[in-house]
Design a protein around this motif. Structure first.
Motif, mmCIF file in Angstrom:
data_model
loop_
_atom_site.group_PDB
_atom_site.id
_atom_site.type_symbol
_atom_site.label_atom_id
_atom_site.label_comp_id
_atom_site.label_asym_id
_atom_site.label_seq_id
_atom_site.Cartn_x
_atom_site.Cartn_y
_atom_site.Cartn_z
ATOM 1 N N MET A 1 0.856 -1.167 0.000
ATOM 2 C CA MET A 1 0.000 0.000 0.000
ATOM 3 C C MET A 1 0.902 1.230 0.000
ATOM 4 S SD MET A 1 -3.366 -0.621 0.123
ATOM 5 C CE MET A 1 -4.198 0.690 1.015
ATOM 6 N N LEU A 2 0.437 2.280 -0.639
ATOM 7 C CA LEU A 2 1.170 3.553 -0.623
ATOM 8 C C LEU A 2 0.575 4.488 0.431
ATOM 9 C CD1 LEU A 2 1.385 4.020 -4.497
ATOM 10 C CD2 LEU A 2 3.279 3.403 -2.978
ATOM 11 N N VAL A 3 -0.750 4.576 0.423
ATOM 12 C CA VAL A 3 -1.486 5.403 1.384
ATOM 13 C C VAL A 3 -2.580 4.544 2.003
ATOM 14 C CG1 VAL A 3 -2.841 7.507 1.728
ATOM 15 C CG2 VAL A 3 -1.045 7.449 -0.026
ATOM 16 N N ILE A 4 -2.683 4.593 3.333
ATOM 17 C CA ILE A 4 -3.685 3.799 4.059
ATOM 18 C C ILE A 4 -4.514 4.741 4.913
ATOM 19 C CG2 ILE A 4 -4.086 1.824 5.597
ATOM 20 C CD1 ILE A 4 -0.638 1.938 4.791
ATOM 21 N N ASP A 5 -5.762 4.971 4.500
ATOM 22 C CA ASP A 5 -6.656 5.889 5.225
ATOM 23 C C ASP A 5 -5.979 7.235 5.490
ATOM 24 O OD1 ASP A 5 -8.602 3.941 5.231
ATOM 25 O OD2 ASP A 5 -8.103 3.210 7.234
ATOM 26 N N GLY A 6 -5.312 7.759 4.481
ATOM 27 C CA GLY A 6 -4.698 9.072 4.572
ATOM 28 C C GLY A 6 -3.297 9.103 5.145
ATOM 29 N N THR B 1 17.216 5.694 -0.644
ATOM 30 C CA THR B 1 17.953 5.853 -1.907
ATOM 31 C C THR B 1 17.472 4.872 -2.972
ATOM 32 O OG1 THR B 1 19.678 4.333 -1.127
ATOM 33 C CG2 THR B 1 20.007 6.693 -0.716
ATOM 34 N N SER B 2 16.455 4.068 -2.642
ATOM 35 C CA SER B 2 15.912 3.095 -3.590
ATOM 36 C C SER B 2 14.918 3.782 -4.521
ATOM 37 C CB SER B 2 15.217 1.950 -2.836
ATOM 38 O OG SER B 2 14.612 1.048 -3.744
ATOM 39 N N LYS B 3 15.314 3.936 -5.767
ATOM 40 C CA LYS B 3 14.472 4.633 -6.738
ATOM 41 C C LYS B 3 14.196 3.752 -7.946
ATOM 42 C CE LYS B 3 15.979 9.335 -5.579
ATOM 43 N NZ LYS B 3 16.483 10.601 -6.143
ATOM 44 N N ARG B 4 12.965 3.831 -8.444
ATOM 45 C CA ARG B 4 12.556 3.111 -9.654
ATOM 46 C C ARG B 4 11.472 3.909 -10.366
ATOM 47 N NH1 ARG B 4 14.214 -2.095 -10.295
ATOM 48 N NH2 ARG B 4 14.916 -3.286 -8.475
ATOM 49 N N ILE B 5 11.263 3.573 -11.650
ATOM 50 C CA ILE B 5 10.030 3.993 -12.312
ATOM 51 C C ILE B 5 8.918 3.208 -11.614
ATOM 52 C CG2 ILE B 5 8.719 3.983 -14.453
ATOM 53 C CD1 ILE B 5 11.068 5.887 -14.540
ATOM 54 N N ARG B 6 7.882 3.892 -11.149
ATOM 55 C CA ARG B 6 6.834 3.210 -10.367
ATOM 56 C C ARG B 6 5.458 3.601 -10.900
ATOM 57 N NH1 ARG B 6 9.590 1.197 -5.898
ATOM 58 N NH2 ARG B 6 11.442 2.385 -5.241
ATOM 59 N N VAL C 1 11.716 7.275 -8.806
ATOM 60 C CA VAL C 1 11.302 7.929 -7.566
ATOM 61 C C VAL C 1 11.337 6.915 -6.422
ATOM 62 C CG1 VAL C 1 9.838 9.623 -8.722
ATOM 63 C CG2 VAL C 1 8.847 7.436 -7.986
ATOM 64 N N THR C 2 11.391 7.424 -5.195
ATOM 65 C CA THR C 2 11.302 6.561 -4.020
ATOM 66 C C THR C 2 9.838 6.262 -3.713
ATOM 67 O OG1 THR C 2 11.140 8.407 -2.459
ATOM 68 C CG2 THR C 2 13.368 7.636 -3.040
ATOM 69 N N HIS D 1 8.497 6.793 -0.852
ATOM 70 C CA HIS D 1 8.010 7.899 -0.038
ATOM 71 C C HIS D 1 7.534 9.055 -0.917
ATOM 72 C CE1 HIS D 1 7.895 10.877 3.231
ATOM 73 N NE2 HIS D 1 7.890 9.845 4.057
ATOM 74 N N ALA D 2 8.316 9.405 -1.923
ATOM 75 C CA ALA D 2 7.933 10.494 -2.829
ATOM 76 C C ALA D 2 6.681 10.132 -3.624
ATOM 77 C CB ALA D 2 9.084 10.810 -3.780
ATOM 78 N N PHE D 3 6.611 8.881 -4.078
ATOM 79 C CA PHE D 3 5.457 8.434 -4.867
ATOM 80 C C PHE D 3 4.192 8.467 -4.013
ATOM 81 C CE2 PHE D 3 3.477 4.863 -7.547
ATOM 82 C CZ PHE D 3 3.163 5.723 -8.577
ATOM 83 N N ALA D 4 4.279 7.988 -2.782
ATOM 84 C CA ALA D 4 3.122 7.970 -1.900
ATOM 85 C C ALA D 4 2.662 9.381 -1.548
ATOM 86 C CB ALA D 4 3.445 7.186 -0.629
ATOM 87 N N ARG D 5 3.619 10.309 -1.339
ATOM 88 C CA ARG D 5 3.242 11.683 -1.014
ATOM 89 C C ARG D 5 2.466 12.335 -2.150
ATOM 90 N NH1 ARG D 5 8.556 12.306 0.460
ATOM 91 N NH2 ARG D 5 8.849 13.945 -1.098
ATOM 92 N N LEU D 6 2.781 11.977 -3.387
ATOM 93 C CA LEU D 6 2.024 12.509 -4.517
ATOM 94 C C LEU D 6 0.551 12.134 -4.387
ATOM 95 C CD1 LEU D 6 2.148 13.829 -7.465
ATOM 96 C CD2 LEU D 6 2.075 11.456 -8.241
ATOM 97 N N PHE D 7 0.283 10.856 -4.079
ATOM 98 C CA PHE D 7 -1.109 10.414 -3.948
ATOM 99 C C PHE D 7 -1.802 11.098 -2.763
ATOM 100 C CE2 PHE D 7 0.343 6.867 -6.595
ATOM 101 C CZ PHE D 7 -0.749 6.674 -7.423
#
Length: 240
Positions: free
Chosen positions: A148-153, A164-169, A190-191, A193-199
């Protein structure tokens, strides 16, 4: 009169557009996203053709459609084995191919909590897996992936801001009302953390699920884009 008729046709074509896709940037990262209204559009999962063979590509799905139908959007939709069988729970048109997995395992899929993307009759939702098991929602289509990226906000508790783990996601986010599904792919590595913050912070989706990070691909004709590459397993798309 002809000019007004042409304008009317153009407006109707705009209103009939099944999916809204666009590019955006956030915190120096570039993304492409497509928004779908599940109550209004024909949102489906695809895995196998009529002969039981995995579609593998967006083109194969388009070639299978009849009566002038097309794919207005598509994206890989969950992790899979080398033979393209889904790793986790998978339901297509009400038929279950793979059961729900609730335990921890290796890799991103088993980085609990993971979740399930569920398409119902007039809504689409992302559920945390144990919540999905407890509530047993009625899904016409379902694909389990993780984490999961985001769970109930809230962001997944294992994500690190300084990773430092980055991939196309790529992944999907939904709101509590189930009336909006946002599918996103990063256009640079992107990491988590960065991907989840976008959502959470930009798209403001209540729950979001990671689909994959090695074979992430998008089919978005309005962006003049249809990514090629290794054959895929589960694919989500809108037929219009």
């Amino acid at each position: 009169m002809i000019r007004w008729a042409a304008l009317f046709v153009a407006l109707m074509a705009t209103e009939a557009a099944a999916v809204e896709c666009r590019d955006l940037s956030h915190e120096g990262n570039r993304y492409s996203l497509c928004e779908v209204a599940p109550a209004e559009e024909d949102l489906r999962l695809f895995l196998r053709d009529g002969a039981g063979q995995p579609y593998g590509t967006f083109k194969n799905i388009e070639n299978s459609l009849s009566d002038g139908k097309t794919l207005s959007f598509a994206m890989n939709a969950g992790m899979y084995h080398p033979d393209r069988r889904p790793v986790g729970h998978y339901v297509e048109d009400g038929q279950e191919e793979m059961r729900l997995l609730t335990g921890a395992s290796d890799g991103n899929f088993g980085l609990l909590p993971n979740g399930v993307f569920c398409v119902g009759e007039d809504r689409a939702d992302v559920f945390e897996t144990l919540d999905f098991a407890a509530t047993q929602p009625d899904c016409r289509h379902a694909s389990q992936s993780g984490p999961m990226l985001v769970i109930d906000g809230a962001l997944h508790p294992r994500f690190l801001p300084d990773s430092t783990s980055k991939r196309i996601r790529n992944g999907v986010g939904t709101r509590f009302d189930g009336q909006r599904a946002v599918f996103v792919i990063s256009n640079n590595e992107v990491t988590f953390h960065a991907f989840a913050r976008l959502f959470r912070d930009v798209l403001q989706t209540s729950n979001a699920l990671y689909f994959d990070g090695r074979i992430s691909r998008l089919h978005a004709p309005t962006l003049d884009r249809s990514d090629a590459g290794f054959p895929m397993g589960p694919i989500v798309g809108v037929v219009e």
